[in-house]
Design a protein around this motif. Sequence first.
Motif, PDB file in Angstrom:
ATOM      1  N   ARG A 265       0.436  -1.050  -0.148  1.00 31.35           N
ATOM      2  CA  ARG A 265      -0.348  -0.160   0.443  1.00 31.35           C
ATOM      3  C   ARG A 265       0.696   1.185  -0.176  1.00 31.35           C
ATOM      4  O   ARG A 265       0.588   2.058  -0.663  1.00 31.35           O
ATOM      5  CB  ARG A 265      -1.229   0.009   1.626  1.00 31.35           C
TER       6      ARG A 265
ATOM      7  N   PHE B  25     -12.343   3.515   3.394  1.00 30.90           N
ATOM      8  CA  PHE B  25     -11.797   2.154   3.307  1.00 30.90           C
ATOM      9  C   PHE B  25     -11.887   1.081   4.337  1.00 30.90           C
ATOM     10  O   PHE B  25     -11.138  -0.017   4.123  1.00 30.90           O
ATOM     11  CB  PHE B  25     -11.046   2.278   1.960  1.00 30.90           C
TER      12      PHE B  25
ATOM     13  N   VAL C 215     -15.659   2.170  -1.780  1.00 31.36           N
ATOM     14  CA  VAL C 215     -15.860   1.873  -2.818  1.00 31.36           C
ATOM     15  C   VAL C 215     -17.271   1.624  -4.064  1.00 31.36           C
ATOM     16  O   VAL C 215     -18.189   1.243  -3.421  1.00 31.36           O
ATOM     17  CB  VAL C 215     -15.037   0.691  -3.552  1.00 31.36           C
TER      18      VAL C 215
ATOM     19  N   THR D  66      -6.169  -4.625  -0.936  1.00 30.12           N
ATOM     20  CA  THR D  66      -7.398  -5.309  -1.184  1.00 30.12           C
ATOM     21  C   THR D  66      -7.556  -6.394  -0.558  1.00 30.12           C
ATOM     22  O   THR D  66      -6.477  -7.040  -0.842  1.00 30.12           O
ATOM     23  CB  THR D  66      -7.966  -5.129  -3.129  1.00 30.12           C
TER      24      THR D  66
ATOM     25  N   HIS E 180      -9.296  -8.810  -2.634  1.00 31.73           N
ATOM     26  CA  HIS E 180      -9.673  -9.808  -3.887  1.00 31.73           C
ATOM     27  C   HIS E 180      -8.048 -10.650  -3.356  1.00 31.73           C
ATOM     28  O   HIS E 180      -7.794 -11.736  -4.583  1.00 31.73           O
ATOM     29  CB  HIS E 180      -9.504  -8.120  -4.623  1.00 31.73           C
TER      30      HIS E 180
END
Length: 296
Positions: free
Chosen positions: A64, A177, A200, A257, A259
Amino acid sequence: MSPTPFSALACPLDGNPMQLQGGTWRCDAGHSFDVARQGYTHLLPVQHKRSRDPGDSKAMVAARQRFLNAGHYRPVADAVASAALSAQPEGGALRCLDAGCGEGYYLRRLAEAAREQDAALSLLGLDISKWAVLSAARQERAISRELQEEAGSHWVVASNARLPVLDGALDCVLCLFGFPVYSQFARVLAPEGILIQAEVGPDHLRELREIIYPSLKPEREPSQAVPDGLVRLDVETIRFPLTLGEPQAIADLLAMTPHLYRASAEGRDRAAALDSLSVTVDVRLTQFVRLADACV
């Protein structure tokens, strides 16, 4: 703009006000918490941890840091800074908490914008990940040395579920977030203080998701419920195309993320094979105001 030290910390054990004495935060009951040499304070008691090392890992924080410091999300950071500075009280410093600050990118951009406007700030960055807070403190110290000024933010390891902040002490809370705990946010906000929440949007990173997942789930409608003690104000959509031209930036985006853990091994392999990627950034920025007569 000279930073104003943050002075509204509450003891994580009993909620009493704490004072900074030398390099230690102390409350009247005798509890004390040392400021680490890197510039942060650990205020997450072991009994409030759900794991030995909660929050983002060292590798996730590093990813990040590389991605955000490259400026890929600068339009989001600028919008957050502009919204936060609008809450500055007349004649006083903006008292602002980033609840889930990560490695501190958004507070650093807020401080940069405040310097440009000669605005006074009193900042607190909080995250449950010690690796994130450590990175934030180190980066701010490096910037302070370069600017030849005192570090302006306090950084603490703590949880949004039990914010170590005094009641009504803040003009602004950022939850970007992260994991909102609205009852805590309403408690620490002063009357007419604002909460800025980033979430998001439906098309956020759609192109990446189409690569790593066999199919995309239908998007859920955003909740219209308003948390107790707060009133919804503006909702701003920040949307722009982003092209990543090297595999490291793509890997960093995936690593920062959820994901990374939700995708299958095959999906992650497809992302790792990319040399470049164009994605849509789609972020919803919502502002809430704390009611003057709310009971929280």
